[in-house]
Design a protein around this motif. Sequence first.
Motif, PDB file in Angstrom:
ATOM      1  N   ASP A 144       3.858  -3.192  -1.073  1.00  0.00           N
ATOM      2  CA  ASP A 144       2.386  -3.237  -1.044  1.00  0.00           C
ATOM      3  C   ASP A 144       1.828  -1.968  -0.424  1.00  0.00           C
ATOM      4  O   ASP A 144       0.729  -1.517  -0.769  1.00  0.00           O
ATOM      5  CB  ASP A 144       1.906  -4.485  -0.301  1.00  0.00           C
ATOM      6  CG  ASP A 144       2.482  -4.578   1.110  1.00  0.00           C
ATOM      7  OD1 ASP A 144       1.705  -4.769   2.060  1.00  0.00           O
ATOM      8  OD2 ASP A 144       3.707  -4.431   1.286  1.00  0.00           O
ATOM      9  N   GLY A 145       2.589  -1.340   0.454  1.00  0.00           N
ATOM     10  CA  GLY A 145       2.137  -0.055   1.009  1.00  0.00           C
ATOM     11  C   GLY A 145       2.179   1.027  -0.044  1.00  0.00           C
ATOM     12  O   GLY A 145       1.187   1.732  -0.270  1.00  0.00           O
ATOM     13  N   ASN A 171       6.737  -6.023  -3.916  1.00  0.00           N
ATOM     14  CA  ASN A 171       7.251  -6.629  -2.685  1.00  0.00           C
ATOM     15  C   ASN A 171       6.152  -6.593  -1.633  1.00  0.00           C
ATOM     16  O   ASN A 171       5.925  -5.585  -0.973  1.00  0.00           O
ATOM     17  CB  ASN A 171       8.480  -5.866  -2.186  1.00  0.00           C
ATOM     18  CG  ASN A 171       8.908  -6.350  -0.810  1.00  0.00           C
ATOM     19  OD1 ASN A 171       8.754  -7.521  -0.478  1.00  0.00           O
ATOM     20  ND2 ASN A 171       9.395  -5.439   0.007  1.00  0.00           N
ATOM     21  N   ASN A 173       4.711  -7.573   1.715  1.00  0.00           N
ATOM     22  CA  ASN A 173       4.973  -8.102   3.064  1.00  0.00           C
ATOM     23  C   ASN A 173       3.814  -7.807   3.996  1.00  0.00           C
ATOM     24  O   ASN A 173       3.935  -7.860   5.208  1.00  0.00           O
ATOM     25  CB  ASN A 173       6.274  -7.513   3.622  1.00  0.00           C
ATOM     26  CG  ASN A 173       6.266  -5.996   3.604  1.00  0.00           C
ATOM     27  OD1 ASN A 173       5.196  -5.375   3.597  1.00  0.00           O
ATOM     28  ND2 ASN A 173       7.446  -5.392   3.557  1.00  0.00           N
ATOM     29  N   MET A 175       2.639  -5.231   4.966  1.00  0.00           N
ATOM     30  CA  MET A 175       2.815  -4.091   5.870  1.00  0.00           C
ATOM     31  C   MET A 175       3.092  -2.809   5.100  1.00  0.00           C
ATOM     32  O   MET A 175       3.806  -2.816   4.089  1.00  0.00           O
ATOM     33  CB  MET A 175       3.992  -4.332   6.822  1.00  0.00           C
ATOM     34  CG  MET A 175       3.782  -5.429   7.831  1.00  0.00           C
ATOM     35  SD  MET A 175       2.477  -5.082   9.025  1.00  0.00           S
ATOM     36  CE  MET A 175       3.241  -3.834  10.043  1.00  0.00           C
ATOM     37  N   SER A 176       2.485  -1.744   5.569  1.00  0.00           N
ATOM     38  CA  SER A 176       2.946  -0.431   5.185  1.00  0.00           C
ATOM     39  C   SER A 176       3.945  -0.087   6.305  1.00  0.00           C
ATOM     40  O   SER A 176       4.791  -0.931   6.609  1.00  0.00           O
ATOM     41  CB  SER A 176       1.752   0.524   5.134  1.00  0.00           C
ATOM     42  OG  SER A 176       2.131   1.777   4.655  1.00  0.00           O
TER      43      SER A 176
HETATM   44 MG   LIG Z   1       5.072  -3.448   2.662  1.00  0.00          MG
END
Ligand SMILES: [Mg+2]
Length: 635
Positions: A144-145, A171, A173, A175-176
Amino acid sequence: MLLPQLKDPEQLKSLSVEELTTLADEIRRFLIEKLSVTGGHLASNLGVVELTLALHYCYESPRDKMIYDVGHQAYVHKILTGRMDRFDSLRKQDGLCGFIKRSESKHDVWEAGHSSTSLSAAMGMAVARDLKGEDNKVIAVIGDGALTGGMAFEALNHIGHEKRKLMVILNDNEMSIAPNVGAMHNYLSKIRSDRHYLRAKDEVEGLLKKIPAIGGRLAKTAERMKDSLKYMMVPGVLFEELGFTYLGPVDGHDLEKMIDTFHQADNVAGPVLVHVLTTKGKGYQPAEADSYKWHGITPYKIESGQVLKAVGNPMYTDVFGQTLIELGREDKRLVAVTPAMPGGSGLFPFAKEFPDRMIDVGIAEQHAATLCAALAMEGMKPVFAVYSTFMQRAYDQIVHDICRHNANVMFAIDRAGFVGADGETHQGVYDIAFMRHIPNMVLMMPKDENELRHMMKTAIDYNDGPIAYRYPRINGTGVVLDKEMHNIPIGSWERLRSGDEIAVIACGPMVQLAEEAAELLKREGIQVGVVNARFLKPLDDTMLLDLAHAGTNMIVIEEASQAGSLGSAVLEFFAEHEVYETRVHLMGVPDIFVEHGSIKEQRQLTGLSVEVLCGRIKSMKALSAFPYGKTTTSS
Ligand SMILES: [Mg+2]
Ligand SMILES: Cc1ncc(C[n+]2csc(CCOP(=O)(O)OP(=O)(O)O)c2C)c(N)n1
Ligand SMILES: CC(=O)[C@@H](O)[C@H](O)COP(=O)(O)O
């Protein structure tokens, strides 16, 4: 134990889901144990254990192309493809690379290190496949980052338009490296969190199917109603509108569900986006609790999660972060802009004190640069805080939007020089070469962290256009910091030692190295000058001409590409000023990609050492016994 017998991903196909689950636990244990000694990108890899297992269970690598975005989360892929026994050498010189590496395995089909390239690569491989009339799968795994990177949107646009068969596994999560940012992140979070999407999706789709096929105007209304209902209720509609079939969100730690979803995806004709929900750091409590800290971790104690911190002086980055606060207090116009590296660039303390003056734009270096140009034009004092290597992404924006406008942007270029374990994709060795030739650019590099502070003050007081300071990924020298910062005259170098016959022109950490060499040679009766070339642009013309006119030969040493950096600038200068008698030797990074290892090893490998410098000085001294240019005995 299943893991020790695993030599080839083919073996996975004979395992049951229960056995795969056991294998996942063994892989997690393996990662936690190995990385407690080597360090590395633990959290990201713990998050993709089941995902990677499911991929290799369902598909035939390397016939089916598995492309990992950034590639920092490919340790599980490496374990499954026969490299388990190399993990003790992870990210060490001549050891296992921390990213995908084609020379390591036939299963490594696409290298990265820089973010957001996987979708473009997948599209390229899909086009080639189709032109060759082959039918292998092409699968990109993107976080996602990484999805916040502009390149990813360019590729989504192209993939969705051409509708070739390929699979994008998102994917997610949340978070970057730091918590992820941006509208796409918010959209994904909405899908992730609004469970009613999942329930309603089936109901809505069921309902829509019940609407009888009807003719005439009503049909159009019914169709529009279907679309608006779908728009409101079906997750992933953004991707559907871009031409993808969206599948998910699916639990990325549920092997069975992922395998089913991948089989569903195989039946879709065009591009598919599978939205997988994972937990970064899954299975290791300290990493789950703080996946930012455990994104890239140094060795640690498994039981306590205590990181074995290397003692040393504050990093240059820390001094930058603290000094930025001092400057931010004095000047309210100061705004820090980071492309997804608030932690690595040392901006968290600044953001804590000035929350509305630290802007994280996501992995968007190009956008960050042009944003800074506009901020400057509107009278703000933007600091573009960026790693040297990632700044490469914004070259055109620096030329086109910052320098051409002569915009008063400050560049805080971190990770300048060798970076160590991240290796060739992350070395900060090209920015001198690609920044110094742009008109209006001023480029500085401090010899120590105290001079960095003075450069930061110089930069914020400078109003005549773009100005940059670059500093390395190392601890500071421990020099006492002046309380008061002062300006350094633009273009002024600093003569640290005098030496009529030979002078070393050095920048950054090479200044200290030159001082050490000069001290050693002094004991042999060889007097060597040392110059701190703290401005890479403009050069100190006066000092260069004084040295040349005094008949001083020079060695230019820099932890940057020898082609195009400081040494080249000095040679160009002497050519322009028709100075031919002065000998100038260059010592920089040769024309190779310098792979992972320690910074010390990378310097040794490229000849940037006290020993080599002393040798070069002695040979230059020996040479100067001959009249310039006539180094053979024949006249
Ligand atoms: Mg991520
Ligand atoms: C162009 C570029 N900018 C910044 C980075 C630094 N970086 C490495 S990984 C990462 C975060 C990636 O997040 P995501 O894709 O979600 O992967 P995760 O670690 O969450 O699995 C960033 C910003 C990079 N590798 N490349
Ligand atoms: C994979 C990636 O690009 C980042 O995680 C990078 O490794 C961070 O570098 P630093 O460790 O120098 O902050």
